[in-house]
Every structure is written in structure tokens, then in C-alpha cells.
Design a protein around this motif. Structure first.
Motif, PDB file in Angstrom:
ATOM      1  N   TYR A  46     -64.116 -39.100 -33.467  1.00  0.00           N
ATOM      2  CA  TYR A  46     -64.022 -40.585 -33.489  1.00  0.00           C
ATOM      3  C   TYR A  46     -63.051 -41.072 -34.773  1.00  0.00           C
ATOM      4  N   TYR A  54     -61.644 -41.989 -26.266  1.00  0.00           N
ATOM      5  CA  TYR A  54     -63.022 -42.263 -25.493  1.00  0.00           C
ATOM      6  C   TYR A  54     -63.079 -43.336 -24.585  1.00  0.00           C
ATOM      7  N   TYR A  63     -66.027 -39.879 -14.989  1.00  0.00           N
ATOM      8  CA  TYR A  63     -66.945 -40.235 -16.116  1.00  0.00           C
ATOM      9  C   TYR A  63     -68.038 -41.386 -15.727  1.00  0.00           C
ATOM     10  N   GLY A 170     -74.709 -45.944 -24.624  1.00  0.00           N
ATOM     11  CA  GLY A 170     -73.775 -44.848 -24.156  1.00  0.00           C
ATOM     12  C   GLY A 170     -74.379 -43.430 -24.169  1.00  0.00           C
ATOM     13  N   SER A 171     -75.693 -43.301 -24.217  1.00  0.00           N
ATOM     14  CA  SER A 171     -76.219 -41.753 -24.311  1.00  0.00           C
ATOM     15  C   SER A 171     -75.698 -40.946 -25.594  1.00  0.00           C
ATOM     16  N   SER A 172     -75.314 -41.690 -26.722  1.00  0.00           N
ATOM     17  CA  SER A 172     -74.974 -41.100 -27.700  1.00  0.00           C
ATOM     18  C   SER A 172     -76.079 -40.297 -28.295  1.00  0.00           C
ATOM     19  N   ASN A 175     -75.948 -36.461 -28.105  1.00  0.00           N
ATOM     20  CA  ASN A 175     -75.159 -35.557 -28.908  1.00  0.00           C
ATOM     21  C   ASN A 175     -76.163 -35.097 -29.981  1.00  0.00           C
ATOM     22  N   PHE A 225     -59.430 -35.389 -26.050  1.00  0.00           N
ATOM     23  CA  PHE A 225     -60.451 -35.830 -26.877  1.00  0.00           C
ATOM     24  C   PHE A 225     -61.134 -34.693 -27.436  1.00  0.00           C
ATOM     25  N   MET A 261     -69.417 -28.571 -24.811  1.00  0.00           N
ATOM     26  CA  MET A 261     -68.058 -28.703 -24.876  1.00  0.00           C
ATOM     27  C   MET A 261     -67.799 -27.527 -25.898  1.00  0.00           C
ATOM     28  N   SER A 293     -74.089 -32.657 -25.021  1.00  0.00           N
ATOM     29  CA  SER A 293     -74.535 -33.937 -24.513  1.00  0.00           C
ATOM     30  C   SER A 293     -75.816 -33.702 -23.712  1.00  0.00           C
TER      31      SER A 293
HETATM   32  C1  AVJ Z   1     -70.434 -40.828 -26.210  1.00  0.00           C
HETATM   33  C2  AVJ Z   1     -71.632 -38.803 -26.932  1.00  0.00           C
HETATM   34  C3  AVJ Z   1     -72.041 -40.098 -24.780  1.00  0.00           C
HETATM   35  O1  AVJ Z   1     -71.329 -37.133 -24.561  1.00  0.00           O
HETATM   36  O2  AVJ Z   1     -70.838 -38.116 -22.589  1.00  0.00           O
HETATM   37  C4  AVJ Z   1     -67.384 -37.779 -23.325  1.00  0.00           C
HETATM   38  C5  AVJ Z   1     -68.871 -38.397 -25.362  1.00  0.00           C
HETATM   39  N1  AVJ Z   1     -67.863 -36.508 -24.514  1.00  0.00           N
HETATM   40  N2  AVJ Z   1     -66.721 -37.081 -22.904  1.00  0.00           N
HETATM   41  C6  AVJ Z   1     -70.921 -37.823 -23.930  1.00  0.00           C
HETATM   42  C7  AVJ Z   1     -68.015 -37.610 -24.615  1.00  0.00           C
HETATM   43  C8  AVJ Z   1     -66.899 -36.049 -23.662  1.00  0.00           C
HETATM   44  C9  AVJ Z   1     -69.997 -39.148 -24.685  1.00  0.00           C
HETATM   45  N3  AVJ Z   1     -70.988 -39.704 -25.801  1.00  0.00           N
END
Ligand code: AVJ
Length: 331
Positions: A46, A54, A63, A170-172, A175, A225, A261, A293
Motif C-alpha cells: 500500500y 486496491y 472481487y 475490509g477483512s484486512s 492478512n 497489485f 498470493m 487472506s
Molecule cells: C484488503 C487485505 C482484504 O485480502 O482480499 C485484494 C487485499 N489482495 N486482492 C484481501 C487484496 C488481493 C484484501 N484485503
């Protein structure tokens, strides 16, 4: 944390110690690329370009994550606002705050001043968003913090808020490794007062037929990305990566319950990274693991919370039940 603040009546902007942040980036890259399975922390995607990519990912038809969470926030904004009350809203990883706007609009409709405290690792996204929100919402007061909050949710103590709703959308959290997410949730629980709440947006387990395309889009935006972290190493650390020498790879690791990934080297190659004084060797087909993820079930989310002293109080779903917004309280 050293932070200088840019201040106006309705905006306070806390800045990260950039030199320290750069040293951490160097250290993480050197460490990750020296490992047996090479890896890089996904937070380094980022930079300005990565944040833009993103945002483009969020518009991709494949997505579903973004639109599912947007559906929840737009459908239930008033209900969520009523449930949490008019508390100061702290958001980890706010990015462009596009989804959050629905909740902010519910705050604005209450016709009372409210406080929004976005925290993000991307300074450009944070700065632009804060300034845009000031123009759009007349009752908003913003305290923004540019920092890397992973591993240290307690950074938000610097906001000195009496009562707060803490959001992580965002389901961050996906990660994070299970250990990192447990630590993060415990750290968050520890700083919640008795009336404070924690809102967690999380992607649910589902068929790989739906999961995979979300990380393998037909326009190649996710690939760009993914490669952006190499571009960033070139730019900031004097790396000599040829971006086309690496292929984007995304697959579902069922055992771990996560999308992974990777970037796979198309050929044997040796890549100097000047600022860390190393040359990194790649075998043909060797990969760098760039992101996980994790996907959860509702029960797993409840357990994750209870192990961290968080009690699940409410949940909201999109119509297809792809995504969940969970409201927790500290025990
Ligand atoms: C922002 C972490 C939720 O993991 O889906 C999008 C980032 N990576 N496409 C995810 C992401 C590949 C995203 N997050």
C-alpha cells in the motif's frame, strides 16, 4: 512513536516517523527474502500506487468482498449507528473510506458533532480522504493517524478518546496469521472501555469457485497489485527486479483456510537490492509468498473473539452471506 501533528480546527493529522518506517521496510524485506520460503508482509503493497490498485480491485466484478461489505454498511448504516451510539469512530486501515461513508452519513444525520479517527499506512490515501470528508460532512471532526498499526492496536490510545467504536473493515484481519490476529484482537480488547465496541468486517469461508476469481481477475489488476511490492522495493530500496520476471499466482490453501498470493520466478535469476546490500537468488519457479487472506466461519469468528476476551454481540450479513460484520464488546 514520534509524531508531529498538523492541526486545524476540524483536522488533526498525526504523522509517522518516516525514517523509522523506512528502516522497518528494509529490515522486513531483508528478513523475508532470506527465508527458505521467501515472503513479504502484505502491508507493503500500500504505497500510493498500491492503494490506487486496491481501489481498482474493489471495482472488479470478481472481487465480491468490497461490494458485499458495502451492501452491509449501506443497508444497515442507521441500525449500526443506533446500536453503537454516537461514539467516536476509530478505523484501522481506512484507505479511501468509501464504505465507511455510509456509516458516517448515519452519524451526520444525527445532526450532532462527531469524531472520526482514521488510521492508515498509506499517507496519501489518508490525507486525501481526511480532506475530502471535511468538505462532505459538516459535523465531522477528524483526527487522522498515519502509522503501521499491525501488531500495535494500542497506537490509537494517542487519540485520547473517552469512549469509542473501533472498526476494522475490509477483512484486512484476514492478512494476519492466526497468531497475529489473536494478538491484535487481544490488544484491541485491552483498550476497549466497558461501553466501547469493536466492529470487525470479515470474509466468510465459501466455495473456491467464488474465492479464486476474486484473486485472479481477468483484467490482471490483482497481478499488478501483487507485483507492486517489487516495484516498491525497486523504487525505495534500490531493487533491480524485472516485474515481468515474476508471475502472479493465487490459490486456495484449504488446510489453512486461506487464499495465498505468490510471485513465481519465471527463470533462475539474481536480483540485487542496493539499500540492503544483498543479492537475492531465485530458482526457476521459486515463489515469494506475498499475501494470505484467511477466510472464517461465523463460529470461528466467535471463537477468535472469545479467545481474545471479546464477546460477539451482533452480526450483520449481505444477502448472499458472503461477508459478515461482527460487533464485539470487551468482556
Ligand atoms: C484488503 C487485505 C482484504 O485480502 O482480499 C485484494 C487485499 N489482495 N486482492 C484481501 C487484496 C488481493 C484484501 N484485503
Amino acid at each position: 512513536m514520534e509524531s508531529k501533528a498538523i492541526s486545524s480546527k476540524r483536522l488533526q493529522f498525526h504523522d509517522i516517523d518516516l525514517a523509522a518506517h523506512r528502516r522497518t521496510f528494509e529490515r522486513d524485506v531483508a528478513f523475508g527474502l532470506a527465508a527458505q520460503q521467501k515472503w513479504l508482509p502484505p502491508k507493503y503493497f500500500y504505497d500510493e500506487r498500491g492503494s490506487q490498485l486496491y481501489e481498482q480491485i474493489c471495482c472488479l466484478p470478481e472481487y465480491y468482498l468490497y461490494r458485499a461489505e458495502l451492501e452491509i454498511l449501506s443497508t444497515y448504516a442507521a441500525e449500526i449507528h443506533a446500536e453503537i451510539g454516537h461514539l467516536a469512530l476509530v478505523e484501522f486501515g481506512s484507505g479511501d473510506a468509501r464504505k465507511t461513508r455510509h456509516l458516517l452519513t448515519a452519524y451526520e444525520s444525527a445532526d450532532q458533532p462527531f469524531r472520526y479517527c482514521p488510521v492508515d499506512i498509506s499517507r496519501e490515501a489518508l490525507w486525501d480522504t481526511a480532506n475530502r470528508l471535511l468538505q462532505e460532512y459538516s459535523h465531522i471532526e477528524i483526527r487522522a493517524m498515519h502509522t503501521d498499526f499491525a501488531g500495535q492496536p494500542e497506537v490509537i490510545q494517542a487519540f485520547k478518546l473517552e469512549k469509542k467504536a473501533v472498526a476494522f473493515f475490509g477483512s484486512s484481519i484476514g492478512n494476519f496469521t492466526s497468531e497475529e490476529s489473536a494478538d491484535f484482537l487481544r490488544g484491541t480488547a485491552a483498550i476497549l472501555g466497558p461501553e466501547d465496541v469493536f466492529l470487525l468486517g470479515i470474509d466468510l469461508k465459501k466455495s473456491p469457485e467464488i474465492l479464486l476469481p476474486a484473486y485472479n481477475d481477468s483484467q490482471g489488476i490483482t497481478a499488478a497489485f501483487n507485483r507492486n511490492v517489487l516495484r516498491r522495493i525497486n523504487y525505495e530500496l534500490g531493487g533491480r527486479f524485472d516485474l515481468q520476471g515474476f508471475e502472479h499466482l493465487a490459490f486456495y490453501n484449504a488446510e489453512m483456510g486461506r487464499i495465498e498470493m505468490h510471485l513465481r520466478s519465471r527463470l533462475p535469476q539474481r536480483i540485487p537490492i542496493v539499500k540492503i546490500g544483498e543479492v537475492i537468488s531465485f530458482r526457476k519457479d521459486e515463489t515469494i509468498h506475498t499475501e494470505s487472506s484467511h477466510k472464517y466461519t461465523v463460529d470461528e469468528v466467535r471463537d477468535l473473539g472469545s479467545q481474545a476476551n471479546l464477546v460477539l454481540r451482533r452480526t450483520w450479513f449481505d444477502a448472499r452471506r458472503y461477508f459478515m460484520l461482527a460487533l464485539f464488546q470487551s468482556r
